[in-house]
Design a protein around this motif. Sequence first.
Motif, PDB file in Angstrom:
ATOM      1  N   VAL A  87       0.854  -1.193   0.000  1.00  0.00           N
ATOM      2  CA  VAL A  87       0.000   0.000   0.000  1.00  0.00           C
ATOM      3  C   VAL A  87       0.884   1.235   0.000  1.00  0.00           C
ATOM      4  CG1 VAL A  87      -1.778   1.308   1.215  1.00  0.00           C
ATOM      5  CG2 VAL A  87      -1.822  -1.197   1.264  1.00  0.00           C
ATOM      6  N   ILE A  88       0.640   2.133  -0.954  1.00  0.00           N
ATOM      7  CA  ILE A  88       1.270   3.454  -0.926  1.00  0.00           C
ATOM      8  C   ILE A  88       0.195   4.476  -0.599  1.00  0.00           C
ATOM      9  CG2 ILE A  88       2.468   5.243  -2.227  1.00  0.00           C
ATOM     10  CD1 ILE A  88       3.624   3.088  -4.028  1.00  0.00           C
ATOM     11  N   GLN A 116       5.515   4.636  15.320  1.00  0.00           N
ATOM     12  CA  GLN A 116       5.975   3.798  16.423  1.00  0.00           C
ATOM     13  C   GLN A 116       6.028   2.332  16.030  1.00  0.00           C
ATOM     14  OE1 GLN A 116       3.197   4.750  19.543  1.00  0.00           O
ATOM     15  NE2 GLN A 116       4.153   6.732  20.011  1.00  0.00           N
ATOM     16  N   LYS A 117       5.140   1.937  15.159  1.00  0.00           N
ATOM     17  CA  LYS A 117       5.037   0.539  14.734  1.00  0.00           C
ATOM     18  C   LYS A 117       6.076   0.201  13.660  1.00  0.00           C
ATOM     19  CE  LYS A 117       1.221  -2.559  13.314  1.00  0.00           C
ATOM     20  NZ  LYS A 117       0.916  -3.147  14.634  1.00  0.00           N
ATOM     21  N   GLY A 118       6.452   1.234  12.879  1.00  0.00           N
ATOM     22  CA  GLY A 118       7.334   0.998  11.746  1.00  0.00           C
ATOM     23  C   GLY A 118       8.595   1.828  11.817  1.00  0.00           C
ATOM     24  N   ILE A 119       8.946   2.421  10.674  1.00  0.00           N
ATOM     25  CA  ILE A 119      10.205   3.152  10.555  1.00  0.00           C
ATOM     26  C   ILE A 119       9.951   4.533   9.978  1.00  0.00           C
ATOM     27  CG2 ILE A 119      12.418   3.215   9.329  1.00  0.00           C
ATOM     28  CD1 ILE A 119      12.471   0.188   9.495  1.00  0.00           C
ATOM     29  N   VAL A 120      10.620   5.530  10.546  1.00  0.00           N
ATOM     30  CA  VAL A 120      10.508   6.910  10.097  1.00  0.00           C
ATOM     31  C   VAL A 120      11.733   7.264   9.264  1.00  0.00           C
ATOM     32  CG1 VAL A 120      10.556   9.312  10.874  1.00  0.00           C
ATOM     33  CG2 VAL A 120       9.081   7.660  12.031  1.00  0.00           C
ATOM     34  N   TYR A 121      11.486   7.900   8.119  1.00  0.00           N
ATOM     35  CA  TYR A 121      12.568   8.391   7.249  1.00  0.00           C
ATOM     36  C   TYR A 121      12.524   9.917   7.264  1.00  0.00           C
ATOM     37  CZ  TYR A 121      13.124   3.641   5.484  1.00  0.00           C
ATOM     38  OH  TYR A 121      13.357   2.293   5.393  1.00  0.00           O
ATOM     39  N   ASN A 122      13.658  10.536   7.591  1.00  0.00           N
ATOM     40  CA  ASN A 122      13.674  11.993   7.717  1.00  0.00           C
ATOM     41  C   ASN A 122      14.444  12.683   6.585  1.00  0.00           C
ATOM     42  OD1 ASN A 122      16.336  11.467   8.413  1.00  0.00           O
ATOM     43  ND2 ASN A 122      16.360  12.862  10.166  1.00  0.00           N
ATOM     44  N   LEU A 382       3.153  -4.325   3.387  1.00  0.00           N
ATOM     45  CA  LEU A 382       4.124  -3.238   3.352  1.00  0.00           C
ATOM     46  C   LEU A 382       3.338  -1.952   3.129  1.00  0.00           C
ATOM     47  CD1 LEU A 382       6.948  -1.979   3.194  1.00  0.00           C
ATOM     48  CD2 LEU A 382       7.030  -2.640   0.775  1.00  0.00           C
ATOM     49  N   PHE A 383       3.266  -1.144   4.173  1.00  0.00           N
ATOM     50  CA  PHE A 383       2.438   0.068   4.175  1.00  0.00           C
ATOM     51  C   PHE A 383       3.368   1.270   4.159  1.00  0.00           C
ATOM     52  CE2 PHE A 383      -0.493   3.235   5.907  1.00  0.00           C
ATOM     53  CZ  PHE A 383      -1.722   2.862   5.371  1.00  0.00           C
ATOM     54  N   ILE A 384       3.329   2.029   3.071  1.00  0.00           N
ATOM     55  CA  ILE A 384       4.233   3.168   2.874  1.00  0.00           C
ATOM     56  C   ILE A 384       3.405   4.439   2.947  1.00  0.00           C
ATOM     57  CG2 ILE A 384       5.895   4.243   1.316  1.00  0.00           C
ATOM     58  CD1 ILE A 384       6.233   1.439   0.016  1.00  0.00           C
ATOM     59  N   TYR A 385       3.620   5.224   3.978  1.00  0.00           N
ATOM     60  CA  TYR A 385       2.843   6.431   4.249  1.00  0.00           C
ATOM     61  C   TYR A 385       3.741   7.637   3.974  1.00  0.00           C
ATOM     62  CZ  TYR A 385      -0.611   9.267   6.963  1.00  0.00           C
ATOM     63  OH  TYR A 385      -1.568  10.172   7.380  1.00  0.00           O
ATOM     64  N   ILE A 386       3.464   8.337   2.853  1.00  0.00           N
ATOM     65  CA  ILE A 386       4.257   9.502   2.450  1.00  0.00           C
ATOM     66  C   ILE A 386       3.441  10.754   2.749  1.00  0.00           C
ATOM     67  CG2 ILE A 386       5.526  10.608   0.581  1.00  0.00           C
ATOM     68  CD1 ILE A 386       5.604   7.882  -0.829  1.00  0.00           C
ATOM     69  N   LEU A 387       3.955  11.591   3.620  1.00  0.00           N
ATOM     70  CA  LEU A 387       3.201  12.747   4.092  1.00  0.00           C
ATOM     71  C   LEU A 387       3.480  13.958   3.211  1.00  0.00           C
ATOM     72  CD1 LEU A 387       3.859  10.847   6.788  1.00  0.00           C
ATOM     73  CD2 LEU A 387       2.545  12.670   7.849  1.00  0.00           C
ATOM     74  N   MET A 463       8.242  10.411   5.725  1.00  0.00           N
ATOM     75  CA  MET A 463       7.793   9.124   5.189  1.00  0.00           C
ATOM     76  C   MET A 463       7.921   8.049   6.270  1.00  0.00           C
ATOM     77  SD  MET A 463       8.704   6.059   3.409  1.00  0.00           S
ATOM     78  CE  MET A 463      10.228   6.201   2.479  1.00  0.00           C
ATOM     79  N   ILE A 464       6.929   7.166   6.308  1.00  0.00           N
ATOM     80  CA  ILE A 464       6.879   6.094   7.294  1.00  0.00           C
ATOM     81  C   ILE A 464       6.644   4.781   6.562  1.00  0.00           C
ATOM     82  CG2 ILE A 464       5.645   5.178   9.309  1.00  0.00           C
ATOM     83  CD1 ILE A 464       4.650   8.144   9.749  1.00  0.00           C
ATOM     84  N   MET A 465       7.414   3.757   6.909  1.00  0.00           N
ATOM     85  CA  MET A 465       7.182   2.415   6.373  1.00  0.00           C
ATOM     86  C   MET A 465       6.824   1.467   7.511  1.00  0.00           C
ATOM     87  SD  MET A 465       9.801   1.366   3.349  1.00  0.00           S
ATOM     88  CE  MET A 465      10.185   2.437   1.979  1.00  0.00           C
ATOM     89  N   VAL A 466       5.781   0.678   7.255  1.00  0.00           N
ATOM     90  CA  VAL A 466       5.325  -0.308   8.238  1.00  0.00           C
ATOM     91  C   VAL A 466       5.213  -1.658   7.546  1.00  0.00           C
ATOM     92  CG1 VAL A 466       3.519  -0.909   9.889  1.00  0.00           C
ATOM     93  CG2 VAL A 466       3.997   1.483   9.406  1.00  0.00           C
TER      94      VAL A 466
END
Length: 799
Positions: A87-88, A116-122, A382-387, A463-466
């Motif tokens: 999921v994007i 908190q559940k996944g990974i933060v990319y800065n 694989l859940f990719i959350y792009i803010l 961006m967050i990946m879970v």
Amino acid sequence: MKQIHWPYRLLAVGHSILLLFLITACVDKKGDTNSQVEENVVADGYDRLHLPMTPPETELFTELDARNAKAPKQWSIKAPEGAPNVVIVLLDDMGFGASSAFGGEVKMPTAERLAQKGIVYNRFHTTALCSPTRAALLSGRNHHSNNMGAITEVATSFPGNTGMTPKSAATIAQILKYNGYNTGHFGKNHETAAWEVNNSGPFDNWPSYKGFEKFYGFMGGETNQFYPAVYDGTNKVEVNSEDPNYHFSEDMTDKAIAWVQSQKSLTPDKPFFMYFAPGATHAPHQPPASYINKYKGMFDEGWDAYREKTLQRQIAKGVVPKGTKLAPKPEYIKDWNKLSDQEKKLYARQMEIYAAFGEHIDDQIGRLYGSFEKMGIADNTLFIYILGDNGASAEGTANGLINENTYFNGVSEELDYVTANMDKLGTRESFGHMAAGWAVAGNTPFKWTKQVAGNFGGTRNGMIMVWPKKIKENEVVRNQFAHVIDIVPTILSATKLPAPETVDGVKQMPIEGFSMIETLANAKTPEFHKTQYFEIAGNRAIYQDGWVASVVHKAPWESKPPVSLDKDTWELFNVNDDFSESTNIAAKNPEKLEELKKLFMEEAKKHRVLPMDDRTVERFDPKAAGRPDLMNGRKSLTVYEGMYRMMENAFINVKNASSSITAEVDVKPGANGVILAMGGRFGGYSLYVKNGMPAFTYNWVGKEQYDVLSNKALSPGKHIIKYDFKYDGGGSGKGGLGALYIDGVKVAEARIKNTNGSMFSLDEGADVGFDEGTNVSKNYAVGKNRFNGKINYVKIDVQ
């Protein structure tokens, strides 16, 4: 004898060649993941390098009776064993410092929970504009490689800017579909050439033909959340927009959840790919009213205090390094403490609405992810959350806007005008945008905003990946430089799929991004993306190994750039030491600057960035831009009753010219309703009948309504109604004289003081026999304006 299909012969005689190709062609440059992909391609018997795959040839049978023969095993395409759902989620126009997950004041509990559940990319980057980012996101190639150097509505004829994505850059949806995935796209597209968004096609570049089996969303750059222009596949659908509780963000989320439930009910072992791209938080800022009051008073301290407090929270969260400084604001943005009380009240209200919009869409994403948890499929998703697809938008200029359409037509909204209409903001009565000061604040700790590809404020997004099944170490922020083109290779690594060599018979250009897959398990993974160019309308930059050379060629609030491209002043930053690009060190490092300027030109030539085009509003005119036009220079168009949502870029252009509209109608006593309407409440024109009398309204960017009203009623029977407009000339957006005729006799005349010079609407088109969506004229109602006679034809002529 049973014949052996050619892929199996290939494996038998050319195994070493195939492995060599995989080593060089697979998108993941890291050895471990490459070996996984190689092993999978060889072991499962599928030729995944040439898509779509074809079944093996079957043996010929000579047995008369089926009872005496053994049926061959059925062949079907399957995804690699254990392949995850993907999921994007891509938000629109949200800056790095807006979300609470990245230290901002827009409450986004879903983003925080997933962080908190996944990974933060800065240090994740986009292109600074929506269409370019989306093309790069879905293909793994740079935006100019996709011919998407800008939004589709301002495409030109130059390679790199045509707005026509090449077939040699297949989308991740095409790749996954051909490898056994279900694929669905919900929300914003904005990847189809503007002149191809019409009922006649071609449809090759619509989502349904770019790999998505399901598309439910809108085609342009933005849509009204209360009156959206929704398509299901290639078919325009009506939504219940007159329901006071209707909201498109909620509607698209309902449809997305239902689609996944259906897929997992019928084919539980088949993975899916979903692209979830809401219109939020792009203008118009239109959250449900219940969300707005949550933020009352929260932004009264203003954007300067917001920036300072957000930076403190960002440092505490670890999403920016300790010692990071605030980059200075652009001079255009006033200090909050120097604003009048009127300005402070207005601007604070605008940010309350924007924040409510952000929280509301985050809640919808929470509903979506929660549905996965309830179905028991979240663990292997694989859940990719792009803010954000770029930085927060400064297109609201100094005062914010009641109607964003004024920006695209070069019409200013003065402070008193915006203040007088402040209560409309966030409602069905506005198409609003916030003041540019809040865009800068939303991009904390950076200086610039959307459109400015020469600064991380335009290109840096959280961006967050879970992926619970795979991600175990989730406490450390990942700070490797990454770009939106890295998402496709990351997905291919996660699904153990190679980048295909051909798709639909077309040889594919190389993937230009790099897999981020190793960062999921190891926060100390060495930087994999070492060089990256950026360019939008002359704003440009080059990144290499921690150094950035950049140009801010034109600010979003400037109508024209202050200098020509060859006179630009370059800046230099070492972002290994200066996260926020706060200190220009060009004067101290002239040799490094020249080296990077040279590198930019090399990358620009390689990726078809040249020639750069710094025009903006002018390029909305197809003739000026030099792009294809569905009308192809036609001066006359005849349309018929029932044709609707004919988008502006696929309709005859009456702007900045004299024109006429001629309609043949049959009426009975009590004639009423719309004959032809273009646009809606925030800009457009309409020819209609009210109480038996013909009328014409020109709606100038929502600010003024000019009416030409007949005092003579139509008698029962057939009539020719004509509206004639004589344009003053002398430039764009000027006025003219409008006149109405019944059967050749003039029945009304009035002055049209101003006209839309560039566009009527990005999401409302032309309708024959009614005015769909919002109403052009206040003289008739929304949803109750269908013509009650018969329209034989409507002919539009441009002189």
